[in-house]
Design a protein around this motif. Sequence first.
Motif, PDB file in Angstrom:
ATOM      1  N   SER A   7      50.717  33.732  42.845  1.00  0.00           N
ATOM      2  CA  SER A   7      50.217  33.922  44.213  1.00  0.00           C
ATOM      3  C   SER A   7      50.586  35.281  44.802  1.00  0.00           C
ATOM      4  O   SER A   7      49.974  35.718  45.769  1.00  0.00           O
ATOM      5  N   SER A   8      51.546  35.975  44.225  1.00  0.00           N
ATOM      6  CA  SER A   8      51.931  37.287  44.750  1.00  0.00           C
ATOM      7  C   SER A   8      51.169  38.425  44.069  1.00  0.00           C
ATOM      8  O   SER A   8      51.315  39.579  44.447  1.00  0.00           O
ATOM      9  N   TYR A   9      50.341  38.105  43.085  1.00  0.00           N
ATOM     10  CA  TYR A   9      49.606  39.137  42.345  1.00  0.00           C
ATOM     11  C   TYR A   9      48.536  39.782  43.216  1.00  0.00           C
ATOM     12  O   TYR A   9      47.739  39.092  43.842  1.00  0.00           O
ATOM     13  N   GLN A  10      48.544  41.099  43.299  1.00  0.00           N
ATOM     14  CA  GLN A  10      47.561  41.853  44.082  1.00  0.00           C
ATOM     15  C   GLN A  10      46.453  42.342  43.149  1.00  0.00           C
ATOM     16  O   GLN A  10      46.723  42.985  42.146  1.00  0.00           O
ATOM     17  N   VAL A  11      45.212  42.058  43.494  1.00  0.00           N
ATOM     18  CA  VAL A  11      44.069  42.502  42.703  1.00  0.00           C
ATOM     19  C   VAL A  11      43.521  43.770  43.325  1.00  0.00           C
ATOM     20  O   VAL A  11      43.096  43.772  44.479  1.00  0.00           O
ATOM     21  N   ASP A  12      43.545  44.856  42.557  1.00  0.00           N
ATOM     22  CA  ASP A  12      42.998  46.123  43.042  1.00  0.00           C
ATOM     23  C   ASP A  12      41.476  46.079  42.948  1.00  0.00           C
ATOM     24  O   ASP A  12      40.913  45.527  42.000  1.00  0.00           O
TER      25      ASP A  12
END
Length: 67
Positions: A51-56
């Motif tokens: 849930s903390s993964y940022q998608v560029d």
Amino acid sequence: MKKADAKLTFRSLPKSMSPYMTVISRSGSFERVILNMPTSRADSAWGVADSSYQVDDADKDTLEIVY
């Protein structure tokens, strides 16, 4: 964006088949992607993202496939 303009759509997958992705292009330009996935979200094919993964570039309108 209208539903017809969506670049990503999902299609139900029969139980006897493995998940797959269809990439559609028109005149050499990226048109859309169709993910053919099991209907059960409990299936391991869906996986679980942190849930903390940022998608560029999540709003990007292109697709680059590198072989």
